[in-house]
Design an enzyme around this catalytic site. Sequence first.
Site, PDB file in Angstrom:
ATOM      1  N   TYR A  95      31.130  41.860  31.619  1.00 55.74           N
ATOM      2  CA  TYR A  95      31.669  42.104  30.281  1.00 55.74           C
ATOM      3  C   TYR A  95      31.982  40.827  29.498  1.00 55.74           C
ATOM      4  CZ  TYR A  95      31.603  47.109  30.837  1.00 55.74           C
ATOM      5  OH  TYR A  95      31.171  48.405  30.986  1.00 55.74           O
ATOM      6  N   GLU A 137      35.090  52.723  34.541  1.00 50.21           N
ATOM      7  CA  GLU A 137      34.083  52.495  35.576  1.00 50.21           C
ATOM      8  C   GLU A 137      34.722  52.202  36.933  1.00 50.21           C
ATOM      9  OE1 GLU A 137      31.645  49.506  33.722  1.00 50.21           O
ATOM     10  OE2 GLU A 137      31.166  50.879  32.071  1.00 50.21           O
TER      11      GLU A 137
END
Length: 393
Positions: A95, A137
Amino acid sequence: MLSEETRTIIKSTAPVLEEHGVVITTRFYSRMFEEHPELLNIFNHANQAQGRQQTALAKTVYAAAVHIDNLEEIMPAVVQIAHKHVSLGVKPEHYPIVGAHLLLAMKEVLGDAATDEIIQAWSDAYGVIADTFISVERSMYQSTAKQENGWNYFKDFVVARKVKESDVITSFYLKPADGSNVPTYIPGQYISVRVSIPGDPYTLIRQYSLSQASTPDEFRISVKREADNDPNGVVSIHLHEKVNEGDRLEVSAPAGVFVLDASKTSPVAFLSGGVGITPMMSMFETVATSTPERPTAFLHGARNRSQHAFDEDVRSLVEKMENASYKTVYSDEENGFITRDMLEQYVDPQGEAYVCGPVPFMVAMIRELRNIGMDDSRIHYEFFGPAMEIPNN
């Protein structure tokens, strides 16, 4: 939490993102892959080449800007994307890479219009959105790992059987290479298959629906062989032509949100086109074996009889059910399409409908289901690509 000033700035950029979003995301992917080519082991190269991934990300960024005051509005999309990320093996450390290159792409494309205040606001917003994805997630990974016979990322499976279902669709029965069983999955879910193809420096990953009701010892996927000139066909051609019984494939755990609600007993209709029949087989077989009294309709469209997979399987299950109907149409024949009149004959608007197939087929079916009086809450589908707007007429 984002400050009111930050949220105001983000909302003010929405029109610019709507206009220039695809240019920004195209530059973003170019920049990121230049510096992190290892990420090409995760991303779908064909979607990149066709611009589908860039469009999908642009829509997501724009939606975040529009709903920045209440990001709960985009949570269904976040969960859907998170399922895909988990099936691909996306990790938290990816990310910051994405965020850095997305902000650099915004600055590069928008130039002076991307002021320091705007870039800082988007940096703050991206941090919040990324944390949301990572949290969702992480929960999915933990749940998958804790499930009986579950695992994270990829695991070796053996092709136990390879069965030709039609001229274009072949089924692969997959068993864990370590001799264990497989986790229970929800009808409609998919797995990812990761392959290495000679001559390609990167691994390739594709998602395939599980095409039979959950069984304890194996998965089944049913893969359409795409045309030689189709960029999306590289993996399917490899599976059809190079992968045989006894070979190994790397497989992810089941994921996906386009799933059957097996707790309901109201009338249900399955509408599929082409290879879109694969998740329907999992759903239909589950209904046929667990609630055979449930009023059920199965409507399927294929190009012709030779490309029609699972016809005998469906007919066999229908015969064992108490209130089931089955209709097939072939587009190579006259009047070979599912029509509004056909839907009115077979589908109860007060029941549930599941739709899967090529995009034009899905658009037409969803529109016609609405036209026969079915509420959107009863129509279940998922576009495996950029979001689509379904016209009402």
